[in-house]
Design a protein around this motif. Structure first.
Motif, PDB file in Angstrom:
ATOM      1  N   ILE A  28      17.810 -23.664   3.208  1.00  0.00           N
ATOM      2  CA  ILE A  28      17.739 -22.199   3.184  1.00  0.00           C
ATOM      3  C   ILE A  28      16.338 -21.729   2.799  1.00  0.00           C
ATOM      4  CG2 ILE A  28      18.597 -20.147   1.946  1.00  0.00           C
ATOM      5  CD1 ILE A  28      21.409 -21.402   2.092  1.00  0.00           C
ATOM      6  N   GLU A  29      15.711 -22.448   1.895  1.00  0.00           N
ATOM      7  CA  GLU A  29      14.326 -22.124   1.496  1.00  0.00           C
ATOM      8  C   GLU A  29      13.374 -22.243   2.688  1.00  0.00           C
ATOM      9  OE1 GLU A  29      12.474 -21.208  -1.060  1.00  0.00           O
ATOM     10  OE2 GLU A  29      10.510 -21.856  -0.283  1.00  0.00           O
ATOM     11  N   VAL A  30      13.420 -23.379   3.394  1.00  0.00           N
ATOM     12  CA  VAL A  30      12.505 -23.595   4.525  1.00  0.00           C
ATOM     13  C   VAL A  30      12.844 -22.648   5.680  1.00  0.00           C
ATOM     14  CG1 VAL A  30      11.766 -25.255   6.282  1.00  0.00           C
ATOM     15  CG2 VAL A  30      11.968 -25.976   3.896  1.00  0.00           C
ATOM     16  N   LEU A  31      14.135 -22.421   5.873  1.00  0.00           N
ATOM     17  CA  LEU A  31      14.574 -21.512   6.922  1.00  0.00           C
ATOM     18  C   LEU A  31      14.048 -20.101   6.668  1.00  0.00           C
ATOM     19  CD1 LEU A  31      16.259 -22.071   9.376  1.00  0.00           C
ATOM     20  CD2 LEU A  31      18.315 -21.631   8.057  1.00  0.00           C
ATOM     21  N   GLY A  32      13.990 -19.713   5.411  1.00  0.00           N
ATOM     22  CA  GLY A  32      13.443 -18.408   5.047  1.00  0.00           C
ATOM     23  C   GLY A  32      11.989 -18.282   5.464  1.00  0.00           C
ATOM     24  N   ARG A  33      11.230 -19.354   5.219  1.00  0.00           N
ATOM     25  CA  ARG A  33       9.825 -19.370   5.652  1.00  0.00           C
ATOM     26  C   ARG A  33       9.711 -19.264   7.167  1.00  0.00           C
ATOM     27  NH1 ARG A  33       5.515 -20.962   2.322  1.00  0.00           N
ATOM     28  NH2 ARG A  33       6.300 -21.203   0.222  1.00  0.00           N
ATOM     29  N   PHE A  34      10.553 -20.055   7.840  1.00  0.00           N
ATOM     30  CA  PHE A  34      10.515 -20.080   9.303  1.00  0.00           C
ATOM     31  C   PHE A  34      10.791 -18.686   9.876  1.00  0.00           C
ATOM     32  CE2 PHE A  34      12.908 -20.221  13.268  1.00  0.00           C
ATOM     33  CZ  PHE A  34      12.045 -20.923  14.093  1.00  0.00           C
ATOM     34  N   THR A  35      11.823 -18.045   9.366  1.00  0.00           N
ATOM     35  CA  THR A  35      12.207 -16.727   9.886  1.00  0.00           C
ATOM     36  C   THR A  35      11.118 -15.696   9.614  1.00  0.00           C
ATOM     37  OG1 THR A  35      14.485 -17.328   9.383  1.00  0.00           O
ATOM     38  CG2 THR A  35      14.086 -15.047   9.941  1.00  0.00           C
ATOM     39  N   GLU A  36      10.550 -15.769   8.428  1.00  0.00           N
ATOM     40  CA  GLU A  36       9.458 -14.859   8.060  1.00  0.00           C
ATOM     41  C   GLU A  36       8.297 -15.012   9.049  1.00  0.00           C
ATOM     42  OE1 GLU A  36       8.836 -14.909   3.748  1.00  0.00           O
ATOM     43  OE2 GLU A  36       6.682 -15.027   4.167  1.00  0.00           O
ATOM     44  N   ASP A  37       7.930 -16.259   9.319  1.00  0.00           N
ATOM     45  CA  ASP A  37       6.832 -16.519  10.245  1.00  0.00           C
ATOM     46  C   ASP A  37       7.180 -16.055  11.660  1.00  0.00           C
ATOM     47  OD1 ASP A  37       5.453 -17.643   8.170  1.00  0.00           O
ATOM     48  OD2 ASP A  37       5.818 -19.724   8.748  1.00  0.00           O
ATOM     49  N   LEU A  38       8.437 -16.274  12.040  1.00  0.00           N
ATOM     50  CA  LEU A  38       8.850 -15.919  13.401  1.00  0.00           C
ATOM     51  C   LEU A  38       8.830 -14.401  13.594  1.00  0.00           C
ATOM     52  CD1 LEU A  38       9.843 -17.169  16.060  1.00  0.00           C
ATOM     53  CD2 LEU A  38      12.182 -16.786  15.275  1.00  0.00           C
ATOM     54  N   ILE A  39       9.221 -13.692  12.551  1.00  0.00           N
ATOM     55  CA  ILE A  39       9.222 -12.228  12.658  1.00  0.00           C
ATOM     56  C   ILE A  39       7.784 -11.704  12.721  1.00  0.00           C
ATOM     57  CG2 ILE A  39       9.779 -10.130  11.329  1.00  0.00           C
ATOM     58  CD1 ILE A  39      12.524 -11.504  10.767  1.00  0.00           C
ATOM     59  N   ALA A  40       6.895 -12.348  12.000  1.00  0.00           N
ATOM     60  CA  ALA A  40       5.479 -11.961  12.080  1.00  0.00           C
ATOM     61  C   ALA A  40       4.945 -12.202  13.500  1.00  0.00           C
ATOM     62  CB  ALA A  40       4.654 -12.742  11.058  1.00  0.00           C
ATOM     63  N   LEU A  41       5.399 -13.294  14.099  1.00  0.00           N
ATOM     64  CA  LEU A  41       4.965 -13.636  15.453  1.00  0.00           C
ATOM     65  C   LEU A  41       5.529 -12.623  16.460  1.00  0.00           C
ATOM     66  CD1 LEU A  41       3.204 -15.991  16.223  1.00  0.00           C
ATOM     67  CD2 LEU A  41       5.232 -17.371  16.598  1.00  0.00           C
ATOM     68  N   GLN A  42       6.772 -12.249  16.244  1.00  0.00           N
ATOM     69  CA  GLN A  42       7.400 -11.249  17.112  1.00  0.00           C
ATOM     70  C   GLN A  42       6.643  -9.921  17.023  1.00  0.00           C
ATOM     71  OE1 GLN A  42      11.668 -11.036  16.782  1.00  0.00           O
ATOM     72  NE2 GLN A  42      11.735  -8.857  17.309  1.00  0.00           N
ATOM     73  N   ARG A  43       6.235  -9.595  15.808  1.00  0.00           N
ATOM     74  CA  ARG A  43       5.469  -8.365  15.607  1.00  0.00           C
ATOM     75  C   ARG A  43       4.118  -8.444  16.333  1.00  0.00           C
ATOM     76  NH1 ARG A  43       2.080  -5.606  12.219  1.00  0.00           N
ATOM     77  NH2 ARG A  43       2.769  -3.494  11.749  1.00  0.00           N
ATOM     78  N   ALA A  44       3.487  -9.640  16.294  1.00  0.00           N
ATOM     79  CA  ALA A  44       2.209  -9.823  16.986  1.00  0.00           C
ATOM     80  C   ALA A  44       2.379  -9.637  18.493  1.00  0.00           C
ATOM     81  CB  ALA A  44       1.633 -11.203  16.677  1.00  0.00           C
ATOM     82  N   ILE A  45       3.530 -10.071  19.004  1.00  0.00           N
ATOM     83  CA  ILE A  45       3.791  -9.876  20.442  1.00  0.00           C
ATOM     84  C   ILE A  45       3.989  -8.398  20.729  1.00  0.00           C
ATOM     85  CG2 ILE A  45       5.444 -10.310  22.301  1.00  0.00           C
ATOM     86  CD1 ILE A  45       5.931 -13.090  21.019  1.00  0.00           C
ATOM     87  N   ARG A  46       4.795  -7.750  19.892  1.00  0.00           N
ATOM     88  CA  ARG A  46       5.083  -6.335  20.119  1.00  0.00           C
ATOM     89  C   ARG A  46       3.806  -5.497  20.111  1.00  0.00           C
ATOM     90  NH1 ARG A  46       9.970  -3.856  19.762  1.00  0.00           N
ATOM     91  NH2 ARG A  46      10.902  -5.371  18.362  1.00  0.00           N
ATOM     92  N   TRP A  47       2.908  -5.820  19.189  1.00  0.00           N
ATOM     93  CA  TRP A  47       1.675  -5.038  19.065  1.00  0.00           C
ATOM     94  C   TRP A  47       0.508  -5.650  19.830  1.00  0.00           C
ATOM     95  CZ3 TRP A  47       2.181  -0.210  17.497  1.00  0.00           C
ATOM     96  CH2 TRP A  47       3.333   0.128  16.776  1.00  0.00           C
ATOM     97  N   GLU A  48       0.821  -6.613  20.685  1.00  0.00           N
ATOM     98  CA  GLU A  48      -0.171  -7.231  21.575  1.00  0.00           C
ATOM     99  C   GLU A  48      -1.381  -7.795  20.840  1.00  0.00           C
ATOM    100  OE1 GLU A  48      -0.693  -5.370  25.387  1.00  0.00           O
ATOM    101  OE2 GLU A  48       0.766  -3.810  24.894  1.00  0.00           O
ATOM    102  N   GLN A  49      -1.105  -8.479  19.724  1.00  0.00           N
ATOM    103  CA  GLN A  49      -2.191  -9.109  18.969  1.00  0.00           C
ATOM    104  C   GLN A  49      -2.432 -10.516  19.505  1.00  0.00           C
ATOM    105  OE1 GLN A  49      -0.384  -8.558  15.169  1.00  0.00           O
ATOM    106  NE2 GLN A  49      -1.018  -6.420  15.007  1.00  0.00           N
TER     107      GLN A  49
END
Lengths: 311, 311
Positions: A255-276
């Motif tokens: 659950i600890e590592v999964l939390g990191r993974f999800t956090e990173d994935l959401i940041a990546l999704q945001r980068a896609i949304r904002w075309e970074q």
């Protein structure tokens, strides 16, 4: 210069493997090929698996009960799903000889150490272990003698463990071709959460997500899987019971590592949304280097496409 | 029974490939081996790549400019990153002959169709395409003639596209060994989001997460990668520019599928937290069946461990 005394041959008098799936049957085969035990003994709770192992002829003896299997054994290796360790320990406890080493191959170490300690008597050496090796296939026919070659086998002896016993078990793994590493059960569980458990969970999850989409049919997913998806399905084909037990028994670290993974994935999704684009490009460049290192130290093939042959 | 007229040989008079990486150089090789073009012409924006292709001898002509490359070409295939399609279309537009077919191999089809339409003149047949094939390696040396064999090549002709032109391009892909499928650009982008784009993003992400953990060293991640992690690193080693462009140009579908993935993953995390073993077991059983189907239709190898040989 003082020479080490020569190793006794065979290394182990009587070696018992309980649980005769991919890993258990591979240990028996490696022990057989390298003649590492005076007598190898095999046991599995399923009668048809015991019969198959007898047929394969990879053990000197196939025992009819846990009691018979461990009688007089010098080393006992439990190769059952993590969730079954406690029950097996309970079944063998009264029949172990004093000084016997009891180890295992489970993918979780903290929970297994606790389960073994709860049931095994004083005077038995508990040294949990985990060979980081495997394939997506299960059962006694899936094993092979070279499975552990150039793979890491991690031992997690508790504090105060008997050093000669640890050395003996290390030697056994080394003779089966593995590189041996010693660490705490706690650290093992965190390292494996990121290198194995969470990757498996993600693979299972994406395969499930794909199967459930309404807008894309399952036959399309299967047809066009060469675009990347199929790589995930390999580990998502691994044994369901084994993996259920892994997640239930390494909850906190997963659950600890999964939390990191999800956090990173959401940041990546945001980068896609904002075309970074730069954020994406930098990550994609960084990950290439890690792949290269894994190939360099021989934990992976450099063949393109995993050496899949064009048909 | 009326027989189809025999196919003209060679199939294409003058075939031009622009962008000479893994896919472009594989097309040239397949065309060469199967003698599919009267003359094959190659162009890449990078002089050193052009020089290397001339050295490899896989094209009949290596052109010095986009204008020279497409002059008199019957079929032009753009094999550049998706983000570069517009600029290339602009550069070649004035030099295309009427009736030429312009296609591409980009992993995103809606955005490419729009980019080509914005720049190419009337009288040129725009038929975007995407061979679902590739490896984790890049560049003209990474290509091989059988890359497309038994893989799917998807064509996404816009409504009202010239049927003989679509048939001709389909024939070219079939002759390179691919199975051809026709669908809309929109549906393509959704299918590929789940079978390719999101899997790549997840792979890049887990490799990044692992590299950033403070509690587990990078060398430990590399060392114990055989536990499952290494399978992800293969696709996370793919070309960074190409993949940045894929995500920026298929934003909507990627974000949509990613939303599903995250939702499912959080449900799975919850099942772990609340020890719902049956939920886990059922998912893990379901995913095995999908793997089996992919192997059955020949899109994957059944060899354990992807046929990685024990060293």
């Amino acid at each position: 210069m003082v020479l080490d005394p020569p190793l006794p041959r065979p290394l182990v008098g009587r070696l018992t493997v309980i649980g005769l799936g991919l890993i258990g049957s591979s240990i028996l085969r490696a022990v057989d090929v390298r003649q590492l035990a005076g007598t190898s003994v095999a046991y599995d709770a399923a009668p048809e698996v015991r019969a198959r192992v007898a047929e394969l002829g990879i053990a000197d003896e196939v025992a009819a009960s846990p009691a018979e299997a461990v009688a007089d054994a010098d080393i006992v290796i439990l190769c059952v799903p993590v969730g079954a360790m406690g029950a097996v320990a309970q079944a063998i406890a009264p029949h172990l000889k004093p000084g016997a080493i009891v180890s295992d191959v489970g993918s979780v170490k903290g929970a297994v150490l606790a389960a073994l300690r709860a049931h095994l008597p004083e005077g038995v050496h508990i040294i949990p272990g985990h060979p980081v090796a495997g394939t997506e296939y299960s059962g006694p026919d899936a094993g092979f003698a070279t499975l552990f070659k150039n793979r890491w086998s991690i031992l997690t002896p508790p504090e105060g463990a008997d050093e000669p016993a640890v050395a003996r078990l290390s030697q056994l793994w080394a003779e089966m071709g593995a590189n041996v590493e010693i660490m705490s059960a706690e650290h093992h569980d965190l390292v494996l959460a990121i290198t194995s458990h969470v990757p498996h969970l993600i693979a299972y999850n994406i395969v499930g997500t794909a199967a459930d989409l309404e807008s894309v049919t399952q036959s399309e997913v299967i047809k066009y899987s060469a675009g990347g998806f199929r790589d995930f399905t390999r580990i998502a084909a691994s044994d369901p019971t084994m993996w259920r037990d892994v997640f239930l028994n390494n909850r906190e670290a997963v659950i600890e590592v999964l939390g990191r993974f999800t956090e990173d994935l959401i940041a990546l999704q945001r980068a896609i949304r904002w075309e970074q684009g730069e954020t994406l490009f930098n990550l994609f460049t960084r990950t290439r280097a890690i792949r290269r290192s894994i190939i360099e130290i021989g934990q992976e093939t450099a063949a393109p496409n995993f050496g899949r042959e064009p048909e």
